[in-house]
Design a protein around this motif. Structure first.
Motif, short mmCIF file in Angstrom:
data_model
loop_
_atom_site.label_atom_id
_atom_site.label_comp_id
_atom_site.label_asym_id
_atom_site.label_seq_id
_atom_site.Cartn_x
_atom_site.Cartn_y
_atom_site.Cartn_z
N LYS A 76 6.14 20.33 1.45
CA LYS A 76 6.52 21.27 0.40
C LYS A 76 7.42 20.55 -0.60
CE LYS A 76 7.53 25.38 1.71
NZ LYS A 76 8.28 26.51 2.32
N SER A 78 10.16 20.11 -3.41
CA SER A 78 11.37 20.75 -3.92
C SER A 78 12.28 19.69 -4.53
CB SER A 78 12.08 21.50 -2.80
OG SER A 78 12.48 20.63 -1.77
N GLN A 110 6.13 27.26 -5.43
CA GLN A 110 5.57 26.56 -4.28
C GLN A 110 4.50 27.44 -3.65
OE1 GLN A 110 9.31 26.31 -2.22
NE2 GLN A 110 9.70 24.23 -2.91
N PRO A 112 1.74 28.35 -0.89
CA PRO A 112 1.47 28.06 0.51
C PRO A 112 0.03 27.58 0.72
CG PRO A 112 1.44 30.42 0.15
CD PRO A 112 1.90 29.80 -1.14
N ASN A 116 0.23 21.76 0.18
CA ASN A 116 1.56 21.85 -0.43
C ASN A 116 1.54 21.71 -1.95
OD1 ASN A 116 3.27 21.96 2.10
ND2 ASN A 116 2.20 20.03 2.43
N SER A 118 2.44 22.83 -5.88
CA SER A 118 3.48 23.44 -6.70
C SER A 118 3.01 23.51 -8.14
CB SER A 118 4.78 22.64 -6.65
OG SER A 118 5.58 22.99 -5.55
N THR A 180 11.88 33.84 -1.08
CA THR A 180 12.99 32.93 -0.86
C THR A 180 13.08 31.93 -2.00
OG1 THR A 180 12.79 33.13 1.55
CG2 THR A 180 13.96 31.20 0.70
N CYS A 181 14.27 31.80 -2.59
CA CYS A 181 14.47 30.88 -3.70
C CYS A 181 15.59 29.90 -3.36
CB CYS A 181 14.85 31.63 -4.97
SG CYS A 181 13.57 32.72 -5.62
N ASP A 193 13.38 26.66 -7.01
CA ASP A 193 12.22 26.47 -6.14
C ASP A 193 11.88 27.81 -5.49
OD1 ASP A 193 12.23 23.74 -6.73
OD2 ASP A 193 13.61 23.31 -5.09
N ASP A 195 9.55 29.93 -3.09
CA ASP A 195 8.64 29.78 -1.95
C ASP A 195 7.75 31.01 -1.84
OD1 ASP A 195 7.34 29.25 0.40
OD2 ASP A 195 9.14 29.20 1.66
N SER A 198 7.02 32.60 1.55
CA SER A 198 8.03 33.36 2.29
C SER A 198 7.69 34.85 2.37
CB SER A 198 9.41 33.18 1.64
OG SER A 198 9.41 33.63 0.29
N ASN A 203 1.30 35.28 0.96
CA ASN A 203 0.54 34.29 1.71
C ASN A 203 -0.91 34.72 1.87
OD1 ASN A 203 0.64 31.79 2.99
ND2 ASN A 203 2.41 32.37 4.22
#
Length: 315
Positions: A76, A78, A110, A112, A116, A118, A180-181, A193, A195, A198, A203
């Motif tokens: 991932k 970041s 990012q 999933p 990986n 972005s 989630t950041c 970043d 996610d 999360s 997902n």
């Protein structure tokens, strides 16, 4: 308007905008590319929002569009701008004058997947950040403040009926409440970043998007939410459009053992956008689009801005 065009732009900004693997194009003709959409295509909280709930066109951006990256890596990705060899960090060091240095805002989405991916949007401020402004509060505040304030607006400009029906014409999400950041802040940049993995729902949505991305035109705007009367009207930091992206090439990132971004190498099977476009489109419509009467329950743990939930007057 912050995002000046043509001869008014510094040469280093023109160069950085043209360097990405996905080309920078005119917003009205940007098939398989990215662009800067018009600010008035987004609706934001107006000057009397808390008494009237009236939203107004977004108008001029606070920041200029600077670049867009499509990248993937073995892990991932970041802390992209912590890498001194990153093309934008190098541009800041080599091409800009002394004195008031530009300040970069990067939003790293990012996606999933096993590979990986972005998608990273970059914006730049060329003037000092006003003292006491929401921008300054966001930069100098703690992560709790940022989590409650960073907002995403998503517009489906063009796409299949099933996508437009699911998302609506415009959807709004307070990103930190839904996903989630991670925030990385330095003297001349901030990187967020995000996610997407999360969220369980995000997902799952990723895997539904593959059939649609080549027909989608999507606008994404980033802003800091106004939560008091003195902070109104809202102003958009910056926005990006991607349109009808194909499975072409982009950039492979090799990272050192600490997981930060390393040097860029050429290559990229672009399933990223098949995931990214639909994932965010569905994610931000969690409760419903702004101003609609839909009673769709929330699909993610964050709130959307239907004019009510953040103020606690309705759910």
């Amino acid at each position: 308007m912050a995002n000046l065009d043509g001869d008014n732009e510094p040469e280093w900004i023109k160069r950085v905008k043209s360097e990405g693997a996905i080309p920078f194009l005119d917003p009205d003709n940007c098939s398989n590319g990215w662009a800067s959409p018009p600010g008035n295509s987004f609706m934001v909280r107006g000057p009397e929002y808390f008494s009237t709930k009236v939203k107004v066109p977004g108008g001029e951006f606070l920041l200029k569009p600077l670049g867009f990256d499509w990248i993937k890596g073995p892990k991932k990705i970041s802390d992209i701008l912590n890498n001194p060899k990153h093309r934008i960090r190098m541009a800041l060091q080599d091409e800009t004058p002394t004195g008031c240095k530009p300040f970069i805002w990067a939003f790293n989405l990012q996606v999933p997947s096993k590979e990986n991916f972005s998608a990273v949007a970059y914006f730049v401020g060329l003037e000092p950040i006003p003292e006491g402004s929401l921008m300054e509060q966001f930069l100098k505040g703690d992560d709790a403040f940022r989590t409650k304030r960073l907002k995403l607006i998503a517009n489906i400009v063009k796409g299949p009926w099933i996508v437009r029906k699911a998302v609506g014409e415009q959807a709004i999400c307070v990103i930190g409440r839904a996903l989630t950041c991670k925030y990385c802040i330095a003297d001349d940049f901030i990187e967020v970043d995000v996610d997407i993995g999360s969220s369980v729902i995000a997902n799952a949505i990723v895997h539904l998007a593959y059939n649609y991305i080549s027909t989608l035109t999507v606008d994404l705007a980033f802003l800091i939410e106004s939560q008091t009367q003195s902070e109104l009207p809202e102003q958009i930091l910056g926005a990006v459009r991607f349109s009808e992206l194909q499975t072409t090439s982009a950039t492979l990132v090799e990272m050192p053992s600490n997981g930060n971004m390393g040097e860029l190498l050429p290559s990229f099977p672009s399933r990223l956008w098949k995931s990214f476009g639909h994932s965010f489109s569905h994610l931000v419509q969690a409760d419903t689009q702004d101003g609609s009467s839909s009673s769709t329950p929330s699909l993610v743990k964050g709130n959307v801005d239907n004019g009510l939930s953040e103020e606690g007057t309705k759910k």
